[in-house]
Design an enzyme around this catalytic site. Structure first.
Site, mmCIF file in Angstrom:
data_model
loop_
_atom_site.group_PDB
_atom_site.id
_atom_site.type_symbol
_atom_site.label_atom_id
_atom_site.label_comp_id
_atom_site.label_asym_id
_atom_site.label_seq_id
_atom_site.Cartn_x
_atom_site.Cartn_y
_atom_site.Cartn_z
ATOM 1 N N ASP A 71 55.180 -27.028 1.886
ATOM 2 C CA ASP A 71 55.934 -27.082 3.032
ATOM 3 C C ASP A 71 55.605 -25.679 3.779
ATOM 4 O OD1 ASP A 71 57.236 -29.452 2.895
ATOM 5 O OD2 ASP A 71 58.475 -28.426 1.238
ATOM 6 N N ARG A 90 64.233 -21.280 2.822
ATOM 7 C CA ARG A 90 62.818 -21.509 2.470
ATOM 8 C C ARG A 90 61.815 -20.753 3.574
ATOM 9 N NH1 ARG A 90 60.716 -26.882 0.707
ATOM 10 N NH2 ARG A 90 59.147 -25.374 -0.076
ATOM 11 N N HIS A 166 61.523 -35.688 4.251
ATOM 12 C CA HIS A 166 60.403 -35.497 5.090
ATOM 13 C C HIS A 166 59.625 -36.576 5.444
ATOM 14 C CE1 HIS A 166 60.255 -31.261 3.095
ATOM 15 N NE2 HIS A 166 60.441 -31.081 4.374
ATOM 16 N N CYS A 253 54.353 -32.406 -2.312
ATOM 17 C CA CYS A 253 55.007 -31.099 -2.100
ATOM 18 C C CYS A 253 54.507 -29.768 -3.273
ATOM 19 C CB CYS A 253 56.536 -31.250 -2.439
ATOM 20 S SG CYS A 253 57.049 -32.749 -2.318
HETATM 21 C C1 CIR Z 1 63.778 -28.769 -0.335
HETATM 22 O O1 CIR Z 1 64.730 -29.632 0.157
HETATM 23 O O2 CIR Z 1 62.964 -28.106 0.668
HETATM 24 C C2 CIR Z 1 63.181 -28.916 -1.552
HETATM 25 N N1 CIR Z 1 64.356 -29.090 -2.472
HETATM 26 C C3 CIR Z 1 62.313 -29.853 -1.685
HETATM 27 C C4 CIR Z 1 61.086 -30.074 -0.854
HETATM 28 C C5 CIR Z 1 60.103 -31.156 -1.042
HETATM 29 N N2 CIR Z 1 58.894 -30.982 0.032
HETATM 30 C C6 CIR Z 1 58.234 -31.724 0.441
HETATM 31 O O3 CIR Z 1 58.683 -32.872 0.386
HETATM 32 N N3 CIR Z 1 57.016 -31.469 1.103
#
Ligand code: CIR
Length: 263
Positions: A71, A90, A166, A253
């Site tokens: 991300d 984040r 996402h 991710c």
């Molecule tokens: C979030 O909610 O941002 C994290 N717990 C999970 C992120 C997952 N990332 C992705 O699907 N690229």
């Protein structure tokens, strides 16, 4: 099965003990840190088995979701772009990734307006597909468009299904022409012109897989979709994902995957 794009590198970050505080849409339990680390190590083993160099970053406890490195950046052939995550907790992960990518890429750009997370971006050989979501907005996408257009990339903005974190929660690129997708996403028509393999009903949680060189790496526990992919002659590798899944994380991710221009 042949693929035209070969990844020489990947970047991963180990989950820390603070991963128990990671974001989640629905609370299905707290991740077990040791099991999460074991799955993460298995994932890195799978990446390395294809011959790639994997940069393994240490956990940063200040960022409970920091292991979901996808991300924080977008890695293209010519340049890397630091994202601007839409989740306030984040946002700082992007700055952490910048020096790591500057060591590997001669050209690192940065999103400075709006918000955009790598999990909403699917790069195919013909275009960059971006799903708008609670984390990715039109301004962030416009900023990305300005950065990549001079390199000849075209961006198409689509809609991530409501309630889905996402865009790539629901889809993966399997090869130049083929996308693995949930029906709820593919039915929107956003993949018209591509071949689509649908995940089996009830196995929507495995739509987030990755094609990494000769392998399709998918979460363990989805036998019908696995059988479909194997029948289509993909070499499938299962990796446990139960703990990342508690934080809405999947296979894409957990890494940035690329071949830097200097490699
Ligand atoms: C979030 O909610 O941002 C994290 N717990 C999970 C992120 C997952 N990332 C992705 O699907 N690229």
């Amino acid at each position: 099965m042949s693929f035209s794009y070969h990844f020489t590198h990947a970047i991963c970050r180990r989950p820390g003990t603070s991963a128990t505080q990671g974001l989640r849409a629905v609370d299905t339990g707290t991740p077990d840190t040791d099991l999460f680390l074991q799955h993460h190590a298995d994932y890195i083993t799978a990446l390395k088995s294809t011959g790639a160099t994997v940069t393994e970053l240490a956990a940063d406890e200040a960022f409970p979701d920091g292991c979901f490195v996808e991300d924080a950046a977008l890695c293209l052939l010519e340049l890397a772009i630091i994202m601007r995550p839409g989740a306030p907790t984040r946002l700082g992960e992007a700055a952490l990734m910048k020096p790591v990518l500057e060591d590997l890429y001669p050209n690192v750009a940065e999103i400075t307006r709006g918000h955009i997370e790598g999990g909403d971006i699917l790069v195919t050989e013909r275009e960059i597909l971006i799903g708008s979501s609670d984390r990715t907005d039109a301004e962030g996408v416009e900023n990305l468009r300005e950065i990549v257009t001079p390199y000849g990339y075209s961006i198409r903005m689509v809609q991530t299904p409501p309630g889905v974190l996402h865009f790539k929660t629901d889809c993966s690129l399997l090869d130049a022409q083929t996308i693995l997708s949930t029906r709820r996403l593919a039915d929107s028509g956003c993949f018209d012109g591509y071949e689509v393999i649908h995940v089996a009903e009830g196995e929507e949680a495995c739509a987030n897989a990755i094609r990494f060189n000769n392998l399709v790496i998918m979460p363990a526990g989805f036998p019908e979709t696995r059988a479909t992919l194997t029948a289509a002659e993909y070499e499938v590798r299962d990796v446990g994902n139960s703990e990342a899944a508690k934080l809405d994380g999947g296979m894409s991710c957990l890494s940035l995957r690329f071949s830097p221009p200097a490699a």
